[in-house]
Design an enzyme around this catalytic site. Structure first.
Site, PDB file in Angstrom:
ATOM      1  N   LEU A 167     -29.142 -16.064 -32.632  1.00 30.11           N
ATOM      2  CA  LEU A 167     -30.534 -16.110 -32.187  1.00 30.11           C
ATOM      3  C   LEU A 167     -31.237 -14.819 -32.587  1.00 30.11           C
ATOM      4  CD1 LEU A 167     -30.392 -17.804 -28.680  1.00 30.11           C
ATOM      5  CD2 LEU A 167     -30.142 -18.778 -30.981  1.00 30.11           C
ATOM      6  N   GLY A 214     -36.631 -13.443 -31.439  1.00 32.04           N
ATOM      7  CA  GLY A 214     -37.352 -12.553 -30.519  1.00 32.04           C
ATOM      8  C   GLY A 214     -38.359 -11.676 -31.253  1.00 32.04           C
ATOM      9  N   ARG A 259     -41.333  -4.482 -27.692  1.00 28.04           N
ATOM     10  CA  ARG A 259     -41.041  -3.165 -27.121  1.00 28.04           C
ATOM     11  C   ARG A 259     -40.596  -2.138 -28.163  1.00 28.04           C
ATOM     12  NH1 ARG A 259     -37.165  -4.792 -22.350  1.00 28.04           N
ATOM     13  NH2 ARG A 259     -37.129  -6.752 -23.498  1.00 28.04           N
ATOM     14  N   LYS A 297     -37.710  -6.849 -34.985  1.00 27.09           N
ATOM     15  CA  LYS A 297     -36.637  -6.167 -34.251  1.00 27.09           C
ATOM     16  C   LYS A 297     -35.281  -6.209 -34.950  1.00 27.09           C
ATOM     17  CE  LYS A 297     -35.004  -7.692 -30.077  1.00 27.09           C
ATOM     18  NZ  LYS A 297     -34.889  -7.704 -28.593  1.00 27.09           N
ATOM     19  N   GLY A 311     -28.909 -12.491 -16.183  1.00 27.30           N
ATOM     20  CA  GLY A 311     -28.433 -13.725 -15.566  1.00 27.30           C
ATOM     21  C   GLY A 311     -27.118 -13.440 -14.846  1.00 27.30           C
ATOM     22  N   ARG A 345     -27.685  14.376 -58.502  1.00 24.50           N
ATOM     23  CA  ARG A 345     -28.459  13.131 -58.475  1.00 24.50           C
ATOM     24  C   ARG A 345     -27.686  12.009 -59.165  1.00 24.50           C
ATOM     25  NH1 ARG A 345     -33.851  14.736 -61.101  1.00 24.50           N
ATOM     26  NH2 ARG A 345     -34.146  12.480 -60.964  1.00 24.50           N
ATOM     27  N   LYS A 403     -28.563  15.715 -63.065  1.00 25.50           N
ATOM     28  CA  LYS A 403     -28.915  14.292 -63.061  1.00 25.50           C
ATOM     29  C   LYS A 403     -28.380  13.607 -64.303  1.00 25.50           C
ATOM     30  CE  LYS A 403     -31.846  12.256 -65.254  1.00 25.50           C
ATOM     31  NZ  LYS A 403     -32.969  11.703 -66.034  1.00 25.50           N
ATOM     32  N   ALA A 445     -29.389  35.100 -74.073  1.00 26.35           N
ATOM     33  CA  ALA A 445     -30.292  34.918 -72.933  1.00 26.35           C
ATOM     34  C   ALA A 445     -31.737  34.750 -73.376  1.00 26.35           C
ATOM     35  CB  ALA A 445     -30.171  36.105 -71.989  1.00 26.35           C
ATOM     36  N   ARG A 498     -35.612  35.228 -79.435  1.00 26.91           N
ATOM     37  CA  ARG A 498     -36.559  35.928 -78.561  1.00 26.91           C
ATOM     38  C   ARG A 498     -37.252  36.992 -79.395  1.00 26.91           C
ATOM     39  NH1 ARG A 498     -31.404  37.555 -75.359  1.00 26.91           N
ATOM     40  NH2 ARG A 498     -30.662  39.321 -76.474  1.00 26.91           N
TER      41      ARG A 498
HETATM   42  C1  UD1 Z   1     -30.835 -13.923 -21.630  1.00 28.96           C
HETATM   43  C2  UD1 Z   1     -30.012 -14.830 -20.725  1.00 28.96           C
HETATM   44  C3  UD1 Z   1     -29.448 -14.015 -19.553  1.00 28.96           C
HETATM   45  C4  UD1 Z   1     -28.638 -12.849 -20.093  1.00 28.96           C
HETATM   46  C5  UD1 Z   1     -29.456 -12.014 -21.069  1.00 28.96           C
HETATM   47  C6  UD1 Z   1     -28.589 -11.006 -21.737  1.00 28.96           C
HETATM   48  C7  UD1 Z   1     -31.038 -17.036 -20.855  1.00 28.96           C
HETATM   49  C8  UD1 Z   1     -31.932 -17.992 -20.192  1.00 28.96           C
HETATM   50  N1  UD1 Z   1     -30.860 -15.881 -20.226  1.00 28.96           N
HETATM   51  O1  UD1 Z   1     -31.915 -13.466 -20.846  1.00 28.96           O
HETATM   52  O2  UD1 Z   1     -28.639 -14.836 -18.733  1.00 28.96           O
HETATM   53  O3  UD1 Z   1     -28.192 -12.052 -19.025  1.00 28.96           O
HETATM   54  O4  UD1 Z   1     -30.025 -12.851 -22.113  1.00 28.96           O
HETATM   55  O5  UD1 Z   1     -29.381 -10.149 -22.535  1.00 28.96           O
HETATM   56  O6  UD1 Z   1     -30.486 -17.332 -21.898  1.00 28.96           O
HETATM   57  N2  UD1 Z   1     -34.497 -15.807 -28.154  1.00 28.96           N
HETATM   58  C9  UD1 Z   1     -34.904 -16.662 -29.154  1.00 28.96           C
HETATM   59  N3  UD1 Z   1     -35.804 -17.644 -28.868  1.00 28.96           N
HETATM   60  C10 UD1 Z   1     -36.303 -17.834 -27.621  1.00 28.96           C
HETATM   61  C11 UD1 Z   1     -35.894 -16.959 -26.605  1.00 28.96           C
HETATM   62  C12 UD1 Z   1     -34.982 -15.964 -26.903  1.00 28.96           C
HETATM   63  O7  UD1 Z   1     -34.471 -16.533 -30.295  1.00 28.96           O
HETATM   64  O8  UD1 Z   1     -37.098 -18.758 -27.448  1.00 28.96           O
HETATM   65  C13 UD1 Z   1     -33.535 -14.747 -28.458  1.00 28.96           C
HETATM   66  C14 UD1 Z   1     -34.177 -13.384 -28.339  1.00 28.96           C
HETATM   67  O9  UD1 Z   1     -34.572 -12.937 -29.610  1.00 28.96           O
HETATM   68  C15 UD1 Z   1     -33.044 -12.529 -27.807  1.00 28.96           C
HETATM   69  C16 UD1 Z   1     -32.152 -13.490 -27.061  1.00 28.96           C
HETATM   70  O10 UD1 Z   1     -32.503 -14.776 -27.491  1.00 28.96           O
HETATM   71  O11 UD1 Z   1     -32.285 -11.963 -28.860  1.00 28.96           O
HETATM   72  C17 UD1 Z   1     -32.274 -13.346 -25.568  1.00 28.96           C
HETATM   73  O12 UD1 Z   1     -33.585 -13.667 -25.198  1.00 28.96           O
HETATM   74  P1  UD1 Z   1     -34.314 -12.959 -24.002  1.00 28.96           P
HETATM   75  O13 UD1 Z   1     -35.640 -13.560 -23.835  1.00 28.96           O
HETATM   76  O14 UD1 Z   1     -34.228 -11.508 -24.156  1.00 28.96           O
HETATM   77  O15 UD1 Z   1     -33.388 -13.457 -22.823  1.00 28.96           O
HETATM   78  P2  UD1 Z   1     -33.272 -12.795 -21.416  1.00 28.96           P
HETATM   79  O16 UD1 Z   1     -34.385 -13.231 -20.595  1.00 28.96           O
HETATM   80  O17 UD1 Z   1     -33.043 -11.351 -21.557  1.00 28.96           O
END
Ligand code: UD1
Ligand code: CA
Length: 455
Positions: free
Chosen positions: A8, A11, A15, A22, A137, A330, A348, A420, A437
């Protein structure tokens, strides 16, 4: 059972406050996602799929050429929804391992343990104990197995007190996962399709969910901002230096070295403080790197000594060379054995054969220098005419005096001596002495000009 890895990476990473997505932020010189892809590759997954969203095209371009599947998640509706995007092309017969593009320090060994400790047709969740579990979670256990995961925002006081949290990493049989994901709802505090809800669904279907604990929090930490990125950088550097120390590499201070790429070392290598290694670097037996050096994509032969404050890139040395202090090698600088390159020397795209010395304040570019040549202080190969580069060749045993300009293309014969201060524009024959020279003139009793109006 085959293995499919779904990473995944959709995100937004607001931040980070950066124009760079990211998962492309650098950790030890490599994008965060690159670290995760490397781990996936080590697991020999049949199939690696990246779920991308924000900055998608930039992310894809950064990994062009890798044999990856890409699934777009146009709208971020939650982690469950994200995994769902990758499911259409995931074979039913496979086991799915879910990883995160922003969790770069997770070790393949931990993933292997997660997969090994859980039967392939059951569910595995990677967990970790935290001092302060706020925001994560919570893992709710029913005896040994996991019964559900409750997100912070949906948790009551008892659940909030649980310190075992969900790292997000999970393994499931693909066919069952497909079915559970299709039935996810978003009736929760965040209105998202939670991947974590899969756990309760599995339990409901009589499938055991195993909670496997990671050894350290560091390994599973997610990177959301620059502070966490810096923390992860230090943790990874410590890990890399630890491995090298186990192999026998000596460090003056393990906390003051940075490895951004691969560093391979022979026996009895010593590295002083503030050395930075980038790309592919190889240090032969007995190499010493003194303080404040940058070494990038280079191979230094056995016994080579690099004094302080050098910048070395795309260079190779043979055995027992001595470089610096304050030298710059280089790309294409190839030193043979017993070569000395001293302070304020830049080399170089040039070869320097055995036993030759270029000790002070010199520029050598596009040159071929023979054996046992001595290049005097302040020598310059004038290799560029404003349009093209030209070559300088210096034969074995030649002696180039101080302050000489060698206007390329030009050839200095073997055993030749250049006095030289010469500006050499024509070939010098073997064993010749060349002086170029103007004659020294003396004007006795000469008066310096005096400032107007001065008494
Ligand atoms: C999630 C978990 C939580 C866990 C935490 C650990 C769920 C519902 N919750 O929470 O239990 O403790 O990660 O860090 O899964 N992402 C996507 N698409 C989306 C949403 C998220 O690709 O639609 C990716 C984000 O880029 C990220 C990761 O999933 O890398 C986690 O997403 P994030 O929204 O940070 O989840 P948390 O709320 O932190
Ligand atoms: Ca997170």
């Amino acid at each position: 059972m085959g293995l499919s890895t779904i990473i995944l990476a959709a995100g937004q990473g607001t931040r980070m406050r950066s124009d760079l997505p990211k998962v492309l932020q650098l950790l030890a010189g490599k994008p965060l996602l690159g670290h995760v892809l490397d781990s996936a590759a080590e697991l020999d997954a049949d199939d690696v799929c990246v779920v991308y969203g924000h900055g998608g095209e930039t992310v894809r371009k950064a990994f062009q050429g890798d044999s990856l599947r890409w699934s777009e998640q146009a709208e971020q509706l939650g982690t469950g929804h994200a995994v769902q995007q990758a499911m259409p092309d995931t074979p039913d017969a496979n086991r799915v391992l879910i990883l995160f593009g922003d969790v770069p320090l997770l070790m393949p060994a931990t993933c292997r343990r997660l997969l090994a400790e859980t039967p392939a047709d059951e569910v595995a969740v990677l967990t970790v104990d935290m001092e302060d579990p706020t925001g994560y979670g919570r893992i709710i256990r029913d005896g040994i197995s996991v019964s559900c995961i409750i997100e912070e925002k949906d948790a009551g006081p008892d659940e909030k007190a649980v310190r075992e949290i969900n790292t997000g990493v999970m393994a499931c049989p693909a066919d069952k996962l497909r079915h559970w994901l299709a039935n996810l709802g978003n009736d929760n505090a965040q209105g998202e399709y939670y991947l974590t809800d899969v756990v309760a669904m599995a339990v409901n279907d009589g499938v055991t969910v195993h909670g496997v604990k990671a050894d350290t929090w560091t390994e599973v930490m997610g990177i959301n901002d620059k502070k966490q990125l810096a923390e992860a950088e230090r943790a990874l550097q410590a890990r890399l230096v630890d491995e090298l120390m186990k192999e026998g590499v000596g460090f003056a201070d393990p906390a003051r070295v940075d490895i951004r790429g691969s560093l391979k070392c022979g026996k009895d290598v010593f590295i002083d403080v503030n050395a930075v290694f980038e790309g592919e670097v190889e240090l032969g037996d007995g190499v010493t790197i003194e303080s404040n050096n940058l070494v990038r994509d280079s191979r230094l032969g056995a016994g080579t000594l690099v004094h302080s404050n050098c910048h070395i890139e795309g260079a190779t040395t043979g055995t027992i060379c001595e470089i610096g202090p304050f030298a710059r090698l280089r790309p294409g600088a190839e030193l043979a054995n017993n070569v000395k390159v001293g302070n304020f020397v830049e080399i170089k795209k040039s070869t320097v054969a055995d036993g030759s010395k270029v000790n002070h304040l010199t520029y050598i570019g596009d040159a071929e220098i023979g054996t046992n040549v001595n290049v005097g202080a302040g020598t310059i190969t004038c290799n560029y005419d404003g349009a093209n580069k030209h070559k300088t060749t210096i034969g074995d045993g030649a002696f180039i005096g101080s302050g000489v300009e060698l206007v390329a293309p030009v050839k200095i014969g073997a055993g030749a001596t250049v006095g030289a201060g010469a500006t050499i524009t024509k070939e010098v024959g073997d064993n010749e002495l060349v002086i170029e020279r103007s004659r020294q003139k003396a004007i006795p009793g000469w008066k310096r000009p005096v400032k107007k109006g001065a008494k």
